[in-house]
Design a protein around this motif. Structure first.
Motif, PDB file in Angstrom:
ATOM      1  N   LYS A  90     -22.112  14.989 -44.274  1.00 49.85           N
ATOM      2  CA  LYS A  90     -20.711  15.290 -43.969  1.00 49.85           C
ATOM      3  C   LYS A  90     -20.598  16.455 -42.968  1.00 49.85           C
ATOM      4  O   LYS A  90     -19.769  16.425 -42.051  1.00 49.85           O
TER       5      LYS A  90
ATOM      6  N   GLU B 121     -22.897  17.276 -40.760  1.00 49.70           N
ATOM      7  CA  GLU B 121     -23.347  16.773 -39.458  1.00 49.70           C
ATOM      8  C   GLU B 121     -22.245  15.973 -38.778  1.00 49.70           C
ATOM      9  O   GLU B 121     -22.047  16.068 -37.560  1.00 49.70           O
ATOM     10  N   LYS B 122     -21.509  15.186 -39.565  1.00 55.26           N
ATOM     11  CA  LYS B 122     -20.408  14.421 -38.992  1.00 55.26           C
ATOM     12  C   LYS B 122     -19.309  15.347 -38.464  1.00 55.26           C
ATOM     13  O   LYS B 122     -18.761  15.137 -37.372  1.00 55.26           O
ATOM     14  N   GLU B 123     -18.992  16.400 -39.240  1.00 52.96           N
ATOM     15  CA  GLU B 123     -17.981  17.354 -38.791  1.00 52.96           C
ATOM     16  C   GLU B 123     -18.414  18.052 -37.499  1.00 52.96           C
ATOM     17  O   GLU B 123     -17.602  18.294 -36.598  1.00 52.96           O
TER      18      GLU B 123
ATOM     19  N   GLU C 180     -17.917  15.666 -34.644  1.00 50.82           N
ATOM     20  CA  GLU C 180     -16.492  15.556 -34.307  1.00 50.82           C
ATOM     21  C   GLU C 180     -15.995  16.792 -33.558  1.00 50.82           C
ATOM     22  O   GLU C 180     -15.171  16.682 -32.643  1.00 50.82           O
TER      23      GLU C 180
ATOM     24  N   LYS D 102     -23.579   8.188 -39.024  1.00 52.50           N
ATOM     25  CA  LYS D 102     -23.237   9.089 -40.122  1.00 52.50           C
ATOM     26  C   LYS D 102     -22.267   8.431 -41.090  1.00 52.50           C
ATOM     27  O   LYS D 102     -22.366   8.626 -42.314  1.00 52.50           O
ATOM     28  N   ASP D 103     -21.325   7.642 -40.570  1.00 53.09           N
ATOM     29  CA  ASP D 103     -20.360   6.957 -41.445  1.00 53.09           C
ATOM     30  C   ASP D 103     -21.058   5.972 -42.371  1.00 53.09           C
ATOM     31  O   ASP D 103     -20.662   5.817 -43.547  1.00 53.09           O
TER      32      ASP D 103
ATOM     33  N   GLU E   8     -23.090   8.040 -32.583  1.00 48.33           N
ATOM     34  CA  GLU E   8     -23.623   8.975 -33.574  1.00 48.33           C
ATOM     35  C   GLU E   8     -22.762   8.988 -34.832  1.00 48.33           C
ATOM     36  O   GLU E   8     -23.278   9.054 -35.960  1.00 48.33           O
ATOM     37  N   LEU E   9     -21.432   8.944 -34.610  1.00 51.23           N
ATOM     38  CA  LEU E   9     -20.539   8.964 -35.773  1.00 51.23           C
ATOM     39  C   LEU E   9     -20.701   7.710 -36.644  1.00 51.23           C
ATOM     40  O   LEU E   9     -20.579   7.779 -37.874  1.00 51.23           O
TER      41      LEU E   9
END
Length: 420
Positions: A258, A260-262, A265, A193-194, A189-190
């Motif tokens: 950003k 969603e990525k946070e 994590e 997003k990256d 998933e990351l």
């Protein structure tokens, strides 16, 4: 009991307690020999000891199952604050384990007591025949099962230090496996997003680089001459580029990705923090038994099990091997006296059933006597009732002869012609 030729030893309270555990008759033993008293004292001692060991093993097994889960060495089990590695006991679980251990010990004690007291004395010789062994087989199987349930908790307690070390290694391996799986799930998933963020950040990086170049050109131009048209043009380009950078940084899609990525994590960090908890769940009774078998090997594990089986089954075999003693003859004599007093006669091997097995005939003389008395009483009552009816009939005939009109008038009245 006082005799001219022999004085029966006096029994103590502990001796009487063990006699009761063995299912022996205190009245007979106190009038029997010292050898019989010691024999049933030892038999009861084995049963009591088995119950105590079962209680300790059951309580330890209960505590192992329901104790707080943690690191096999550090978390809930040990601490170095008091000068070394010492066990930390969870008091609520310990209290429950003590209660369960007492109940379990009493259950096993009661079962053992029933098994021993219900096991016959065989044929009164030291030899154990096939027929005796066949009759004792259900009791032997039950005793073997009880021995195995006692031996396993004791076994894992004997090798507790080695098991804790091995279990700690397995927990670490399990924790690493869990972390690897967690990373593999969230990394996919990351990566998505990256890739979305990378496009915008590359554009931002290019614009910032251009802005720095323009800024450097503007400074150099302003040093050489006064701010002229060229410097103003550079300044205008810088302002436009700064507005573009600011607009790109405030792009809703960029900010959303950003966030969603946070969030992903944070979820991954929370899952990784749970890895120790999930690894601690490996600290169960079944896992400890498996590790105990791995550490001790089949030979030692079977040796411990056979040791407890020997303790559990020894009383059964010894009862089959016991030679009849004064206690046994006195017990048989009292049983026969009680049967005779109750009017019970047993004619051994009187007939054969359909399977060809010899059966005893039981004659209940007391019952037969009462039955005969009851039959005679009923017959006498029947005869008296017949005599009373006959006497009534004769008196009725005399009244009819004296006044026949009254009898005829009485017989003509209908049963349902009754006026109120």
């Amino acid at each position: 009991m006082s005799r001219d030729f022999y004085q029966s030893p006096k029994s103590s309270r502990i001796m009487r307690l063990f006699w009761k555990a063995a299912g022996a008759d205190r009245y007979i033993l106190e009038r029997s020999t010292y050898g019989d008293q010691v024999k049933y004292l030892c038999l009861g001692g084995i049963i009591v000891a088995t119950g105590l060991m079962a209680g300790l093993a059951g309580g330890y097994a209960f505590y192992t199952i329901f104790e707080p889960r943690g690191n096999a060495i550090d978390s809930f089990k040990t601490t170095a604050a008091i000068g070394g590695n010492h066990d930390i006991t969870d008091l609520p679980t310990m209290a429950k384990a003590v209660i369960f251990g007492i109940i379990w010990g009493l259950i096993i004690f009661n079962i053992d007591r029933f098994i021993i007291s219900s096991t016959g004395k065989g044929d009164g010789t030291e030899d154990i025949t096939g027929k005796e062994l066949k009759g004792a087989l259900p009791r032997l199987l039950m005793g073997a099962i009880i021995a195995m349930t006692i031996s396993k908790p004791v076994e894992i307690r004997m090798f507790k230090t080695e098991i804790d070390i091995k279990l700690h290694e397995k927990q670490i391996e399990q924790q690493q496996v869990y972390k690897a799986k967690t990373d593999s799930v969230f990394n996919s998933e990351l990566v998505k997003k990256d890739k979305e963020i990378e496009k915008i950040e590359m554009e931002l990086s290019n614009k910032r680089s251009r802005y720095q170049t323009l800024e450097q050109n503007y400074i150099e131009e302003a040093r050489l001459v006064t701010v002229g048209p060229r410097a103003l043009a550079i300044k205008q380009q810088m302002d436009g580029l700064a507005a573009e950078i600011k607009a790109l940084e405030a792009n809703p899609d960029y900010l959303r990705v950003k966030k969603e990525k946070e969030a992903i994590e944070d979820r991954r960090a929370a899952a990784l923090n749970q890895s120790e908890k999930y690894a601690a769940g490996l600290d169960g009774l079944l896992e400890r038994i498996k590790i105990g078998h791995e550490i001790s090997g089949p030979a030692i594990s079977w040796f411990i099990t056979l040791l407890f089986m020997a303790i559990e089954l020894t009383p059964i075999f010894f009862k089959l091997m016991l030679i009849k003693s004064p206690y046994d003859y006195m017990e048989e004599n009292i049983k026969e006296l009680i049967k005779a007093e109750s009017g019970i006669e047993i004619q051994h091997n009187f007939y054969q059933d359909q399977q060809g097995h010899e059966r005893d005939k039981v004659v209940q003389h007391q019952v037969i006597r009462l039955l005969k008395e009851k039959i005679a009483l009923l017959e006498a009552q029947s005869q008296l009732s017949a005599a009373a009816l006959e006497h009534w009939k004769e008196k009725k005939k005399e009244s009819i002869v004296a006044n026949p009109e009254a009898f005829v008038a009485e017989s003509k009245v209908p049963h349902n012609d009754v006026t109120p």
